[in-house]
Motif scaffolding. Structure first.
Motif, mmCIF file in Angstrom:
data_model
loop_
_atom_site.group_PDB
_atom_site.id
_atom_site.type_symbol
_atom_site.label_atom_id
_atom_site.label_comp_id
_atom_site.label_asym_id
_atom_site.label_seq_id
_atom_site.Cartn_x
_atom_site.Cartn_y
_atom_site.Cartn_z
ATOM 1 N N PRO A 84 1.311 -3.069 2.328
ATOM 2 C CA PRO A 84 1.342 -3.513 0.794
ATOM 3 C C PRO A 84 0.171 -3.873 0.252
ATOM 4 C CG PRO A 84 3.481 -3.712 2.085
ATOM 5 C CD PRO A 84 2.400 -3.584 3.005
ATOM 6 N N ALA A 123 5.757 -1.391 3.026
ATOM 7 C CA ALA A 123 6.367 -0.674 1.893
ATOM 8 C C ALA A 123 5.688 0.590 1.838
ATOM 9 C CB ALA A 123 6.038 -1.585 0.486
ATOM 10 N N SER A 164 -0.745 0.012 -2.263
ATOM 11 C CA SER A 164 -1.000 0.018 -0.885
ATOM 12 C C SER A 164 -2.256 0.081 -0.285
ATOM 13 C CB SER A 164 0.001 1.098 0.008
ATOM 14 O OG SER A 164 0.085 0.932 1.253
ATOM 15 N N ASP A 210 9.020 2.455 -5.475
ATOM 16 C CA ASP A 210 8.574 1.430 -6.646
ATOM 17 C C ASP A 210 7.431 0.687 -6.224
ATOM 18 O OD1 ASP A 210 10.919 2.182 -8.087
ATOM 19 O OD2 ASP A 210 12.238 1.059 -6.906
ATOM 20 N N ALA A 211 6.805 1.110 -5.038
ATOM 21 C CA ALA A 211 5.502 0.218 -4.677
ATOM 22 C C ALA A 211 4.449 0.238 -5.823
ATOM 23 C CB ALA A 211 5.118 0.909 -3.614
ATOM 24 N N GLU A 212 3.947 -0.734 -5.963
ATOM 25 C CA GLU A 212 2.580 -1.093 -6.854
ATOM 26 C C GLU A 212 1.393 -0.575 -6.266
ATOM 27 O OE1 GLU A 212 3.301 -1.466 -10.164
ATOM 28 O OE2 GLU A 212 5.394 -1.459 -9.868
#
Length: 239
Positions: free
Chosen positions: A71, A41, A50, A46-48
């Motif tokens: 991620p 990702a 990494s 919208d990734a939370e």
């Protein structure tokens, strides 16, 4: 006579066709060529969170990428016999400007407890390594990129060297772990668990030859505008 000779050829063609069909089924079920792994990702969108590259270098070894960007995965590992993370004060803090230094101390505490329970000495704080980590974490947030190579092309080894850490040392080892997380994914426990779930990042955390480290957190995300995020940089070393 001619009809009799055609039968073996016809049977052979039917057998070959059946073999090709079963070969296709094998590929689809994993029995043939491996499928391409999904792309990690991106740090934005919208990734939370990494994990950035994990790096390692020594005088006789060029900078090596131990793990690429993946991620964030803060869930506890399900491997047989896996132990939960050791607890430390403030390990569930979501990073803010007010508690950033407390989150840094908590992250260091967790990592050193992990090392000690595996029979490895704790890492001592080093001001030069901390300076390299702090500047890089802040730079990633300010310039909105994520990786151990800066936008100017400086890698983790050169960045640490610029602080004078290797000055006068014939033998040295350095490495770097990166991560960022938003909200509940920014806590020290979530970041360390994610590092431990990644073989390359875990290798840096548990490397017995390291003696010193500097861990810094910058408030914010490296590739998205979100206030409730923390960007971590952990520089390791020995000289």
């Amino acid at each position: 006579m001619r009809a009799t000779r055609r039968w073996p050829i016809l049977i052979l063609l039917l057998m070959l066709a059946a073999g090709c069909a079963s070969g296709s089924d094998g590929d689809e079920t994993g029995g043939g060529q491996a499928t391409t792994a999904p792309s990690p990702a991106p740090a934005g969108g919208d990734a939370e969170g990494s994990l950035g590259d994990a790096t390692f270098a020594a005088p006789d070894q060029e900078e090596e990428i131990l793990a690429g960007e993946v991620p964030i995965t803060p869930e506890s590992t399900s491997a047989a016999g896996a132990r939960p993370l050791p607890r430390c004060a403030d390990d569930t803090l979501t990073v803010t400007t007010e508690n950033r230094s407390r989150a840094e101390a908590s992250t260091v505490c967790i990592i050193n407890k992990i090392r000690r329970r595996r029979g490895t000495r704790a890492l001592k704080h080093n001001a030069q390594l901390y300076d390299a980590a702090r500047k890089h974490a802040n730079d990633m947030v300010q310039r909105k990129y994520f990786g151990h190579v800066s936008q100017g092309g400086t890698g983790s080894t050169a960045r640490i060297k610029s602080t004078g850490y290797m000055s006068g040392a014939d033998r040295w080892q350095v490495g770097e772990n990166l991560a960022w997380g938003a909200g509940a994914f920014s806590t020290p426990a979530a970041i360390v668990q994610s590092w431990m779930n990644s073989p390359g990042h875990r290798q840096n955390i548990l490397r017995r030859t390291y003696r010193e480290a500097g861990l810094a957190i910058a408030v914010g995300a490296p590739a998205k505008t979100r206030a409730d995020a923390g960007t971590y940089a952990h520089a390791f070393g020995r000289r």
